[in-house]
Design an enzyme around this catalytic site. Structure first.
Site, short mmCIF file in Angstrom:
data_model
loop_
_atom_site.label_atom_id
_atom_site.label_comp_id
_atom_site.label_asym_id
_atom_site.label_seq_id
_atom_site.Cartn_x
_atom_site.Cartn_y
_atom_site.Cartn_z
CB ILE A 85 -7.16 7.11 42.97
CG1 ILE A 85 -7.31 7.92 41.78
CG2 ILE A 85 -8.59 6.08 43.35
CD1 ILE A 85 -7.80 7.61 40.59
CE LYS A 89 0.64 3.30 37.09
NZ LYS A 89 0.37 4.52 36.33
N GLY A 114 1.87 12.74 38.82
CA GLY A 114 2.39 13.89 39.16
C GLY A 114 2.85 13.90 40.75
CG LEU A 153 15.89 4.70 49.53
CD1 LEU A 153 15.83 3.42 49.27
CD2 LEU A 153 17.04 5.41 50.12
CG ASP A 168 2.63 2.97 34.20
OD1 ASP A 168 3.42 3.13 35.00
OD2 ASP A 168 1.59 3.63 34.18
N1 HSE Z 1 3.48 7.44 33.88
C1 HSE Z 1 2.41 7.09 34.68
C2 HSE Z 1 1.14 7.55 34.08
C3 HSE Z 1 2.81 7.86 36.20
O1 HSE Z 1 1.24 8.16 33.12
O2 HSE Z 1 0.08 7.32 34.87
C4 HSE Z 1 1.96 7.21 37.34
O3 HSE Z 1 2.24 5.76 37.35
#
Ligand code: HSE
EC number: 1.1.1.3
Length: 436
Positions: free
Chosen positions: A136, A205, A302, A9, A201
């Site tokens: 990683i 994480k 990336g 997807l 972001d």
């Molecule tokens: N936008 C994220 C970063 C991409 O710059 O780390 C990877 O999750």
């Protein structure tokens, strides 16, 4: 050997990278998985658009639900991003008894508790290595490699875009906006780049890392979140003069009464390995008992790095096809019935050192007033520097470094300093960690 049939997807940067990687290292991957892995059906928002990968051997269409519902697809790889549609598709795949691999950190951070419960009920795996720190293998390292340890803290540079911007500000004196535009062009930044620069972001994480480190449910709403928008080139330069680098860190640590979850700019001593992780690279440092500190470094964003993590999850799923669900590695590292209800503490309960910058009138006694406030609050000062006033300015920049102190005490002291007549405007306050 019957290939494993994958439904994909999203055929953007990471989707294209995944198809290319499966093709490029097909023999190696087959030898490791035991069977070839083929993308047989994919969905893309613009199926007719030119691609970075070949789509010759797959059905390609607009409708992502058709890929999930296709009886041929055994594993669904979710790379469309966003939350609502991604969640609907993921839950539908799980209900159809399909394993899911996703790079979607927002989806896992916000809805992982529900998704894992449904996956458990349906006996399927959900892999999310690609959701944290790109290439990683940090999920695997913490969830499996460190399984004999008690994790004390974890600190990471987990947003490549913010790290790229801070590095360019330090080494090239470039402007924030210009560097961000370059990160977007290179495919590092999120679709909405405010997620990168405001810390969202990284908070997604960190939520995931904290859960697998401490065995707590995913609690994105408890993460203290600050981005890099308030960091000026002056602060980057002053920090450097004092022997520090400013990095955007995600930190989770046992704090006495619970666990602290925070994402914010941080001064790190320049000799610290993490302080030397530059550009778009990510790194996560884990302090575990009895192992001590370990450091995991690599490309965090990336096409190729993220595809590497997606393929790692695909191979794990294929290897686990025949395992009974209860024998698989638990989604959040700890058995689901053994998750802890240890509380997440607010920032007021966190201890850290500080960098303070203020604009003060250049008069006798002003510095004594400022340091007097800190001394009354029991806050010990490590260093003070006063800079030359800018041409024509009435005030001078004063920079202080403090020792560690409870954040609630520092909040009160900052208010008192800002209320001094000789201090103009607001204080700039950046936390300092030595990670010693
Ligand atoms: N936008 C994220 C970063 C991409 O710059 O780390 C990877 O999750």
């Amino acid at each position: 050997m019957q290939p494993v049939k994958v439904g994909l997807l999203g055929l953007g940067t990471v989707g294209g990278g995944t198809v290319n990687l499966l093709e490029r290292n097909r023999d190696e991957i087959t030898r490791r998985a035991g069977r070839p892995i083929d993308v047989v059906h994919a969905a893309a928002r613009h199926p007719d658009r030119a691609r970075t990968c070949s789509t010759e051997h797959m059905r390609l269409e607009y409708d992502a639900f058709a890929v999930v519902d296709d009886p041929d697809t055994e594993i669904i790889v979710e790379l469309i991003g966003g939350v609502d549609l991604a969640k609907e598709l993921t839950l539908r795949a799980i209900e159809r008894g399909k394993h899911v691999v996703t790079a979607n950190k927002a989806l896992i951070a916000l809805h992982g508790n529900e998704i894992f419960a449904r996956a458990r009920d349906n006996g399927v795996t959900v892999g999310f290595e690609a959701a944290v720190a790109g290439g990683i293998p940090i999920i695997k390292a913490v969830r499996e490699g460190l399984v004999g340890n008690r994790i004390e803290w974890l600190a990471g540079i987990i947003n490549g875009t913010s790290n790229f911007i801070l590095s360019e500000m330090l080494y090239a004196g470039r402007e924030f906006g210009e560097v961000l535009a370059e990160a977007q062009r290179l495919g590092y930044a999120e679709a909405d780049p405010t997620f990168d620069v405001e810390g969202v972001d990284a908070a997604h994480k960190l939520t995931i890392l904290a859960s697998i480190a401490f065995g707590i449910p995913l609690q994105f709403d408890k993460v203290h979140m600050e981005g890099i928008g308030q960091i000026s080139t002056d602060d980057v330069a002053y920090a450097s003069e004092l022997g520090f680098r400013i990095k955007h860190l995600g930190i989770c640590r046992r704090e006495g009464d619970g666990i602290g979850l925070r994402v914010h700019p941080t001064l790190l001593p320049e000799r610290q390995l993490l302080a030397n992780v530059d550009g778009v690279m990510n790194a996560v440092m884990v302090n575990a008992d009895p192992l001590g500190p370990t450091l995991y470094y690599g490309a965090g964003a990336g096409a190729d790095p993220t595809a590497s993590a997606v393929v790692a999850d695909l191979v794990d799923v294929v290897r686990e096809f025949t395992l009974e669900p209860e024998n698989r590695v638990p989604y959040l590292a700890f058995q689901s019935h053994s998750l802890s209800d240890e509380p997440v503490v607010g920032m007021e309960a966190v201890d850290t050192a500080y960098y303070l910058r203020l604009e003060a009138q250049d008069e006798p006694g002003v510095l004594a007033e400022v340091t007097g406030v800190l001394s009354q609050a029991g806050i010990s000062i490590e260093a003070v520097i006063q800079k030359q006033p800018a041409p024509g300015a009435e005030t001078v920049p004063v920079i202080l470094l403090t020792h560690r102190v409870r954040e609630s005490k520092m909040d009160a002291a900052c208010q008192a300093i800002e209320a001094l007549d000789a201090v103009h405007g607001s204080l700039v306050r950046i936390r300092v960690e030595t990670l010693a």
